[in-house]
Write a protein that holds these residues in place. Structure first.
Motif, PDB file in Angstrom:
ATOM      1  N   UNK A 124       0.789  -1.458  -0.033  1.00 20.75           N
ATOM      2  CA  UNK A 124      -0.108  -0.166  -0.227  1.00 20.75           C
ATOM      3  C   UNK A 124       1.237   1.563  -0.092  1.00 20.75           C
ATOM      4  N   UNK A 125       0.588   2.483  -0.519  1.00 18.17           N
ATOM      5  CA  UNK A 125       0.431   3.721  -0.544  1.00 18.17           C
ATOM      6  C   UNK A 125       0.900   3.671   1.728  1.00 18.17           C
ATOM      7  N   UNK A 126       1.724   5.237   1.674  1.00 17.26           N
ATOM      8  CA  UNK A 126       1.698   5.658   2.950  1.00 17.26           C
ATOM      9  C   UNK A 126       3.115   4.539   3.644  1.00 17.26           C
ATOM     10  N   UNK A 127       2.493   4.487   5.159  1.00 13.27           N
ATOM     11  CA  UNK A 127       3.398   4.225   5.629  1.00 13.27           C
ATOM     12  C   UNK A 127       2.916   2.430   6.319  1.00 13.27           C
ATOM     13  N   UNK A 128       3.983   1.549   6.050  1.00  6.10           N
ATOM     14  CA  UNK A 128       3.895   0.279   6.269  1.00  6.10           C
ATOM     15  C   UNK A 128       4.963  -0.160   6.327  1.00  6.10           C
ATOM     16  N   UNK A 129       4.055  -1.636   7.579  1.00  2.29           N
ATOM     17  CA  UNK A 129       4.892  -2.406   8.171  1.00  2.29           C
ATOM     18  C   UNK A 129       4.307  -3.738   7.810  1.00  2.29           C
ATOM     19  N   UNK A 130       5.421  -4.713   6.742  1.00  2.51           N
ATOM     20  CA  UNK A 130       5.110  -5.823   6.266  1.00  2.51           C
ATOM     21  C   UNK A 130       5.784  -7.017   7.209  1.00  2.51           C
ATOM     22  N   UNK A 131       4.307  -7.266   7.789  1.00  3.97           N
ATOM     23  CA  UNK A 131       4.535  -8.307   8.574  1.00  3.97           C
ATOM     24  C   UNK A 131       4.479  -9.697   8.024  1.00  3.97           C
ATOM     25  N   UNK A 132       3.676  -9.997   7.105  1.00  2.00           N
ATOM     26  CA  UNK A 132       3.554 -11.851   6.445  1.00  2.00           C
ATOM     27  C   UNK A 132       3.617 -12.468   7.259  1.00  2.00           C
ATOM     28  N   UNK A 133       5.032 -13.067   7.003  1.00  2.00           N
ATOM     29  CA  UNK A 133       5.271 -14.311   7.891  1.00  2.00           C
ATOM     30  C   UNK A 133       5.958 -14.894   6.753  1.00  2.00           C
ATOM     31  N   UNK A 134       6.524 -15.754   7.747  1.00  2.74           N
ATOM     32  CA  UNK A 134       7.393 -17.373   6.296  1.00  2.74           C
ATOM     33  C   UNK A 134       6.655 -17.254   5.507  1.00  2.74           C
ATOM     34  N   UNK A 135       4.789 -17.734   5.343  1.00  2.00           N
ATOM     35  CA  UNK A 135       4.292 -18.414   4.645  1.00  2.00           C
ATOM     36  C   UNK A 135       3.447 -17.273   4.156  1.00  2.00           C
ATOM     37  N   UNK A 136       3.804 -15.922   3.677  1.00  2.00           N
ATOM     38  CA  UNK A 136       3.868 -14.593   2.920  1.00  2.00           C
ATOM     39  C   UNK A 136       2.912 -15.164   1.971  1.00  2.00           C
ATOM     40  N   UNK A 137       2.351 -14.703   1.258  1.00  2.00           N
ATOM     41  CA  UNK A 137       1.044 -15.929  -0.132  1.00  2.00           C
ATOM     42  C   UNK A 137       2.149 -15.036  -1.266  1.00  2.00           C
ATOM     43  N   UNK A 138       1.670 -15.491  -2.242  1.00  2.00           N
ATOM     44  CA  UNK A 138       2.491 -15.652  -3.540  1.00  2.00           C
ATOM     45  C   UNK A 138       2.675 -14.128  -4.367  1.00  2.00           C
ATOM     46  N   UNK A 139       0.917 -13.876  -4.277  1.00  2.00           N
ATOM     47  CA  UNK A 139       1.193 -12.663  -4.253  1.00  2.00           C
ATOM     48  C   UNK A 139       1.622 -11.460  -4.101  1.00  2.00           C
ATOM     49  N   UNK A 140       1.877 -11.493  -2.583  1.00  2.00           N
ATOM     50  CA  UNK A 140       2.170 -10.451  -1.838  1.00  2.00           C
ATOM     51  C   UNK A 140       3.823 -10.260  -2.238  1.00  2.00           C
TER      52      UNK A 140
END
Length: 441
Positions: A124-140
């Protein structure tokens, strides 16, 4: 001020909580329950996909020190873990479902946090913390790779241990004890004679594995190695690892067995136990057949079999700074295992630091410089250290902290206790500054 946090695992929940406690509006995206992975079993946040143990709670152990640092700085994850702990000797283990439920309740009830279910497929735009983990989806994962460059992403494989019911364990063949009688007798110990172990080892090393695309032994992270992979390294390798009998005396014989399989309580009721160190990706029928060869588990009821899944992490040095920010775009930060910290508490610590740093930046304040003498600071400095030539996921350890600079008598435990005391002295000196900008719930 508003921040988007992607992922409601331990790191994402901790980051969201620290931001919200400082009066910042948080939009927390979690793809469950709309989309799940093979390792997920509930819709709750901060789900413990593997063990329910958060490892040692003794400050002479680096992860025990990290827990104490986070406790003193009002970590959400540590507060919930302490509230749902189950007895596990010198370790901090939790009621798996009670812990996740409590974290979920805390997050959902915070007035500054808005939870949005569903998969995030773009940064996303703006301030982001990505903590989607070791199982992050393919799209992300693809969106992250496009942002940072494919050369910065890596994969490894992780494995979870099976769970059995307590009532199905043959306690005539097992006994309660903790190694070297440390703490209370919280582990079920399943002894094996040399003959029993030999038959078990033969079956384990020849059992049929589940099909896992791209899996090879060299891809296995040593901290979560499947038990069958470990067994193939040598006949007695397990006897120096998860089946080590040292410090465990069978009350029926008065002697140490040849090998011991330990079971650790997995919930507060003590109705479910997990096989310690038995991460595996054997086929489910093979798990039932081989693990039932352990004498105390001959009639074991398996409530969950072990699973194998892909983990994704970043080549962080040169890409992330010590606050887990993206060097090329500091509106974006990462947290959790995808940064290269390994372990539940380490993940929470990265979310803690990413959250409070972003809050301070948005408020125009300088970051809190956790020094290398602290476990929190040492982890951040490790993942951002460009001198690390072969970057691999890392558990917190005293080796990434500076030595005391003088000789210590009394052995490793005494030395580690002094390293911990030094760290906690620094944490206490920083505590007022770290907590000064909290605005409460």
């Amino acid at each position: 001020m508003q921040v988007t946090v992607i992922g409601a695992g331990l790191a994402g929940c901790e980051a969201a909580w620290q931001l919200a406690q400082r009066g910042i509006a948080v939009t927390l995206h979690e793809m469950k329950p709309e989309k799940t992975t093979p390792a997920h079993h509930t819709a709750d946040f901060a789900e413990l996909c593997c063990s329910n143990s958060l490892r040692s709670d003794q400050i002479e152990n680096a992860v025990g020190l990290l827990k104490e640092e986070l406790r003193r700085l009002d970590s959400l994850i540590l507060a919930c873990a302490d509230a749902t702990r189950v007895e596990a000797g010198g370790a901090l283990a939790v009621d798996r479902y009670g812990f996740s439920k409590l974290v979920t309740e805390k997050i959902r009830s915070h007035p500054n946090i808005t939870v949005i279910p569903g998969e995030v497929t773009a940064i996303p735009e703006g301030n982001v913390i990505i903590a989607s983990g070791p199982l992050t989806s393919d799209a992300l994962a693809a969106a992250i790779a496009e942002k940072i460059g494919d050369g910065h992403t890596l994969n490894f494989f992780d494995a979870a241990a099976p769970l059995v019911t307590f009532e199905s364990v043959d306690m005539d063949s097992a006994f309660f004890a903790s190694r070297y009688d440390k703490g209370t007798a919280d582990y079920i110990n399943c002894p094996m004679t040399e003959e029993e172990y030999d038959a078990f080892w033969q079956a384990l090393t020849t059992a049929e594995e589940a099909s896992v695309h791209g899996f090879e032994d060299k891809n296995v992270f040593e901290g979560c190695m499947p038990v069958e992979v470990m067994a193939r390294r040598g006949h007695n390798t397990l006897c120096y690892g998860p089946l080590k009998p040292r410090g465990l005396r069978d009350p029926k014989t008065g002697k140490e067995p040849y090998a011991v399989v330990q079971l650790r309580r997995d919930n507060a009721q003590g109705s479910v136990y997990n096989l310690v160190g038995f991460q595996t990706h054997l086929r489910f029928p093979e798990q039932k057949r081989v693990f039932s060869m352990i004498p105390a588990l001959h009639d074991a009821e398996f409530v969950r079999y072990g699973v194998m899944h892909r983990n994704t992490y970043l080549r962080s040095p040169g890409m992330l700074d010590r606050y887990y920010r993206l060097i090329a775009d500091d509106r974006i930060a990462f947290a959790g295992q995808m940064t290269g910290v390994e372990g539940y508490i380490e993940s929470a610590a990265s979310g803690f630091l990413a959250g409070i740093e972003m809050a301070r930046r948005l408020e125009g304040k300088p970051p809190v410089d956790f020094p290398r003498e602290t476990a929190i600071g040492a982890l951040g400095l490790y993942i951002s250290d460009t001198t690390v030539s072969d970057f691999q996921p890392m558990n917190v350890n005293f080796g990434i902290m500076p030595p005391l600079g003088y000789r210590i008598k009394g052995g490793k435990r005494v030395k580690n206790a002094q390293l911990a005391a030094r760290s906690l002295e620094k944490i206490d000196a920083m505590r007022e500054d770290v907590l000064s900008d909290r605005k409460g719930e």
